[in-house]
Enzyme design. Structure first.
Site, PDB file in Angstrom:
ATOM      1  N   CYS A 251      11.210  13.362 -70.623  1.00 24.83           N
ATOM      2  CA  CYS A 251      12.309  13.300 -71.432  1.00 24.83           C
ATOM      3  C   CYS A 251      13.346  14.495 -70.116  1.00 24.83           C
ATOM      4  O   CYS A 251      14.560  13.651 -69.578  1.00 24.83           O
ATOM      5  CB  CYS A 251      12.791  13.559 -72.683  1.00 24.83           C
ATOM      6  SG  CYS A 251      12.638  15.702 -73.299  1.00 24.83           S
ATOM      7  N   HIS A 301      13.990  18.513 -76.659  1.00 24.04           N
ATOM      8  CA  HIS A 301      14.032  16.772 -77.009  1.00 24.04           C
ATOM      9  C   HIS A 301      15.281  16.363 -76.081  1.00 24.04           C
ATOM     10  O   HIS A 301      15.427  16.333 -76.954  1.00 24.04           O
ATOM     11  CB  HIS A 301      13.882  15.673 -77.616  1.00 24.04           C
ATOM     12  CG  HIS A 301      13.621  14.073 -76.548  1.00 24.04           C
ATOM     13  ND1 HIS A 301      12.608  13.763 -75.810  1.00 24.04           N
ATOM     14  CD2 HIS A 301      14.342  12.724 -77.441  1.00 24.04           C
ATOM     15  CE1 HIS A 301      13.097  12.299 -75.992  1.00 24.04           C
ATOM     16  NE2 HIS A 301      13.765  12.260 -76.010  1.00 24.04           N
ATOM     17  N   HIS A 313      16.696   7.529 -72.780  1.00 22.67           N
ATOM     18  CA  HIS A 313      15.674   8.540 -73.108  1.00 22.67           C
ATOM     19  C   HIS A 313      14.399   8.169 -73.007  1.00 22.67           C
ATOM     20  O   HIS A 313      14.320   6.724 -72.785  1.00 22.67           O
ATOM     21  CB  HIS A 313      15.842   9.445 -74.739  1.00 22.67           C
ATOM     22  CG  HIS A 313      15.271   8.831 -75.170  1.00 22.67           C
ATOM     23  ND1 HIS A 313      14.444   9.429 -76.431  1.00 22.67           N
ATOM     24  CD2 HIS A 313      14.667   6.816 -75.875  1.00 22.67           C
ATOM     25  CE1 HIS A 313      13.636   8.353 -77.334  1.00 22.67           C
ATOM     26  NE2 HIS A 313      14.476   6.893 -76.624  1.00 22.67           N
TER      27      HIS A 313
END
Length: 338
Positions: A251, A301, A313
């Site tokens: 990520c 994240h 993402h």
């Protein structure tokens, strides 16, 4: 009267089968936990890289200091030899016996200066030797820290692999039909997110969703638009543990690479990225802004806002770079780099 048969065990209730929703929730939780570990891994990996660079500088300093101490040591040896050669006749005796007292007094003055220099050389040697010892000790400490960090990396990697393996076991408990239904639901969610994201990108008048109330510029501009354009070119590339491109990403590796393409350097991990740039409210999100999830104090994240309530993402192991609703995860903050 009832009798228990020898060795008989009480009947065990059969385990309750998971529903598709329960399995989905468990899998998502395990994937989230694995990604937390992945980010910890990348953080330690960065510490090791920084530590190695620092250690290399210290090792160069040790070499330079060793050479300096060796040079001063030779000077100390010369001082010791001079003291040995002049040890027998003291100054008073030499004045008494000499016929050229003026010349001798000049020599005595020179000897006093030499003595002062000798003391300076000895003191310098002691100081430089102590500095060398301190550098050597610091280098040894750094090596020990690096060794421990390498062990930590191995441990974190094993923990991540275990989480992913556990999620696969949960999935395996479902029937083939249930697994197909789960896959179909995931595909539909991904397709819906893509459609909304692309609609927002092509239609500046698209109404903001509840996730982005007040957002006006969904087409983006400047560096944010450049970063987003880079991220969109990575769609479909696999999520890979600790990867930062060009063929796969985690990520924060994706967001770092995207903003680097826009000429902006940001840290490697999500938690550090969440402390860089301008704080942005959910209502003021613009394309390219970084959005963070799960833990406000230590986000695990990160994605990039696209517009129309959607993000892009790299989700987790087994997935690919894709669009998703901003509301699909617990939003905890946003930043605008640059």
């Amino acid at each position: 009267m009832t009798f228990a048969l020898p060795g008989a065990q009480p009947a065990q209730a059969a385990p309750t089968a998971l529903t598709v929703a329960e399995a989905k929730a468990q899998i998502e939780q395990l994937q989230t936990e694995a990604e937390v570990i992945d980010q910890d891994y990348v953080g330690v990996q960065q510490q090791i890289a920084d530590g190695k660079a620092q250690l290399a500088l210290k090792q160069a300093d040790v070499e330079a200091q060793t050479a300096k101490v060796a040079l001063i040591k030779r000077q100390v040896g010369q001082v010791a030899l001079a003291q040995f050669q002049n040890r027998n006749v003291d100054t008073a005796a030499r004045i008494f016996f000499t016929s050229d007292s003026d010349n001798l007094l000049s020599q005595v003055s020179t000897v006093e200066k030499v003595s002062q220099n000798q003391n300076t050389v000895l003191q310098d040697y002691q100081e430089q030797q102590a500095a060398l010892a301190e550098l050597e000790h610091s280098t040894e400490t750094d090596l020990a820290v690096l060794t421990d960090q390498q062990k930590q990396l191995t441990k974190l990697r094993a923990e991540s692999v275990a989480k992913i393996a556990e999620s696969k076991k949960v999935l395996a408990k479902l029937t083939a039909t249930e697994q197909a239904a789960l896959a179909a639901a995931d595909k539909k969610a991904a397709d819906d997110a893509r459609a909304k994201a692309e609609a927002g990108l092509t239609d500046p008048s698209a109404a903001p969703t509840d996730d982005t109330s007040g957002t006006s510029d969904i087409t983006g501009s400047g560096r944010g638009a450049t970063a987003l354009a880079f991220a969109r070119k990575q769609l479909g590339k696999p999520y890979v543990f600790a990867a930062a491109g060009p063929n796969s990403y985690d990520c924060s590796g994706l967001t770092m690479a995207a903003w680097r393409a826009a000429g902006v350097t940001i840290p490697r991990i999500a938690a550090a990225q969440s402390k860089q740039g301008k704080v942005v409210s959910k209502a003021d999100l613009q394309p390219g802004d970084l959005v963070f999830f799960y833990d406000a104090s230590n986000p695990s994240h990160v994605g990039m806002y696209v517009g129309n309530g959607q993000i892009i993402h790299a989700p987790h192991t087994g997935s690919v770079v894709k669009y998703a609703p901003l509301s699909s995860m617990p939003f905890v903050g946003a930043r605008r780099p640059g």
